[in-house]
Scaffold this motif. Structure first.
Motif, short mmCIF file in Angstrom:
data_model
loop_
_atom_site.label_atom_id
_atom_site.label_comp_id
_atom_site.label_asym_id
_atom_site.label_seq_id
_atom_site.Cartn_x
_atom_site.Cartn_y
_atom_site.Cartn_z
N VAL A 53 0.85 -1.19 0.00
CA VAL A 53 0.00 0.00 0.00
C VAL A 53 0.89 1.24 0.00
O VAL A 53 1.77 1.37 0.83
CB VAL A 53 -0.92 0.03 1.24
N MET A 54 0.66 2.11 -0.98
CA MET A 54 1.38 3.37 -1.04
C MET A 54 0.34 4.48 -0.99
O MET A 54 -0.23 4.83 -2.01
CB MET A 54 2.22 3.45 -2.31
N PRO A 55 0.06 5.00 0.22
CA PRO A 55 -1.01 6.01 0.34
C PRO A 55 -0.67 7.30 -0.37
O PRO A 55 0.34 7.93 -0.10
CB PRO A 55 -1.14 6.22 1.84
N ILE A 56 -1.51 7.65 -1.32
CA ILE A 56 -1.33 8.89 -2.06
C ILE A 56 -2.61 9.71 -1.88
O ILE A 56 -3.69 9.26 -2.22
CB ILE A 56 -1.08 8.63 -3.55
N GLY A 57 -2.47 10.86 -1.33
CA GLY A 57 -3.59 11.76 -1.13
C GLY A 57 -3.06 13.16 -0.93
O GLY A 57 -1.86 13.37 -0.79
N HIS A 58 -3.93 14.13 -0.93
CA HIS A 58 -3.48 15.50 -0.73
C HIS A 58 -4.56 16.28 -0.03
O HIS A 58 -5.75 16.03 -0.18
CB HIS A 58 -3.06 16.15 -2.04
N GLY A 59 -4.13 17.23 0.77
CA GLY A 59 -5.06 18.07 1.52
C GLY A 59 -5.37 19.35 0.78
O GLY A 59 -4.96 19.56 -0.36
N GLU A 60 -6.08 20.23 1.46
CA GLU A 60 -6.54 21.47 0.81
C GLU A 60 -5.40 22.41 0.43
O GLU A 60 -5.44 23.05 -0.60
CB GLU A 60 -7.50 22.20 1.74
N PHE B 254 -6.36 10.45 1.59
CA PHE B 254 -6.29 9.00 1.41
C PHE B 254 -7.29 8.32 2.34
O PHE B 254 -7.36 8.61 3.52
CB PHE B 254 -4.87 8.51 1.71
N ASP B 255 -8.06 7.39 1.80
CA ASP B 255 -9.07 6.65 2.56
C ASP B 255 -8.78 5.16 2.43
O ASP B 255 -8.99 4.57 1.36
CB ASP B 255 -10.46 6.99 2.03
N MET B 256 -8.28 4.53 3.51
CA MET B 256 -7.91 3.12 3.46
C MET B 256 -9.11 2.23 3.17
O MET B 256 -8.99 1.23 2.46
CB MET B 256 -7.24 2.73 4.78
N GLY B 257 -10.28 2.56 3.71
CA GLY B 257 -11.48 1.75 3.46
C GLY B 257 -11.86 1.73 2.00
O GLY B 257 -12.15 0.67 1.42
N ASN B 258 -11.84 2.89 1.37
CA ASN B 258 -12.16 2.99 -0.06
C ASN B 258 -11.09 2.29 -0.90
O ASN B 258 -11.40 1.62 -1.88
CB ASN B 258 -12.29 4.46 -0.46
N TYR B 259 -9.83 2.45 -0.50
CA TYR B 259 -8.72 1.81 -1.21
C TYR B 259 -8.86 0.28 -1.17
O TYR B 259 -8.71 -0.40 -2.18
CB TYR B 259 -7.40 2.25 -0.58
N THR B 260 -9.20 -0.25 0.01
CA THR B 260 -9.39 -1.69 0.17
C THR B 260 -10.54 -2.19 -0.69
O THR B 260 -10.45 -3.22 -1.35
CB THR B 260 -9.66 -2.03 1.65
N LYS B 261 -11.64 -1.44 -0.71
CA LYS B 261 -12.81 -1.80 -1.51
C LYS B 261 -12.47 -1.83 -3.00
O LYS B 261 -12.83 -2.78 -3.70
CB LYS B 261 -13.93 -0.81 -1.23
N GLU B 262 -11.75 -0.81 -3.48
CA GLU B 262 -11.38 -0.76 -4.90
C GLU B 262 -10.44 -1.91 -5.28
O GLU B 262 -10.58 -2.50 -6.34
CB GLU B 262 -10.74 0.57 -5.23
N CYS B 263 -9.48 -2.22 -4.42
CA CYS B 263 -8.56 -3.33 -4.70
C CYS B 263 -9.31 -4.65 -4.79
O CYS B 263 -9.04 -5.48 -5.66
CB CYS B 263 -7.49 -3.44 -3.62
N ASP B 264 -10.25 -4.84 -3.88
CA ASP B 264 -11.03 -6.07 -3.87
C ASP B 264 -11.90 -6.17 -5.12
O ASP B 264 -11.98 -7.23 -5.75
CB ASP B 264 -11.90 -6.13 -2.62
N GLU B 265 -12.53 -5.08 -5.52
CA GLU B 265 -13.40 -5.09 -6.70
C GLU B 265 -12.61 -5.26 -8.00
O GLU B 265 -13.00 -6.02 -8.88
CB GLU B 265 -14.22 -3.80 -6.77
N LEU B 266 -11.49 -4.53 -8.12
CA LEU B 266 -10.72 -4.56 -9.37
C LEU B 266 -9.82 -5.78 -9.52
O LEU B 266 -9.71 -6.36 -10.60
CB LEU B 266 -9.87 -3.29 -9.49
#
Length: 75
Positions: free
Chosen positions: A2-9, A19-31
């Motif tokens: 996991v390489m968290p990539i995100g940016h703030g305001e 970066f949202d780990m829950g969303n990242y996990t969901k996308e990895c599982d789906e894709l």
């Protein structure tokens, strides 16, 4: 891995997207059909106490100035 990539305001000119780990996990599982393991790399290769590890095992590593490195132009 996991390489968290995100940016703030205030980090970018683009819209804020933390970066949202829950969303990242969901996308990895789906894709890809896999569940990411965010702590796999430090468990597998160490790195929890990197200063201690470097003092014990990495006495011959040289961190050179990138501009003086003869191989820096190679990428």
């Amino acid at each position: 891995m996991v390489m968290p990539i995100g940016h703030g305001e205030n980090d970018t000119m683009f819209q804020a997207e933390p970066f949202d780990m829950g969303n990242y996990t969901k996308e990895c599982d789906e894709l890809f059909g896999v569940t990411p393991r965010p702590y796999w790399a430090p468990i597998e290769f160490g790195g929890h106490d990197i200063k201690n590890v470097l003092n014990k095992f990495a006495s011959n590593i040289i961190f050179s100035n990138g501009l003086r490195d003869p191989y820096s132009s190679g990428g």
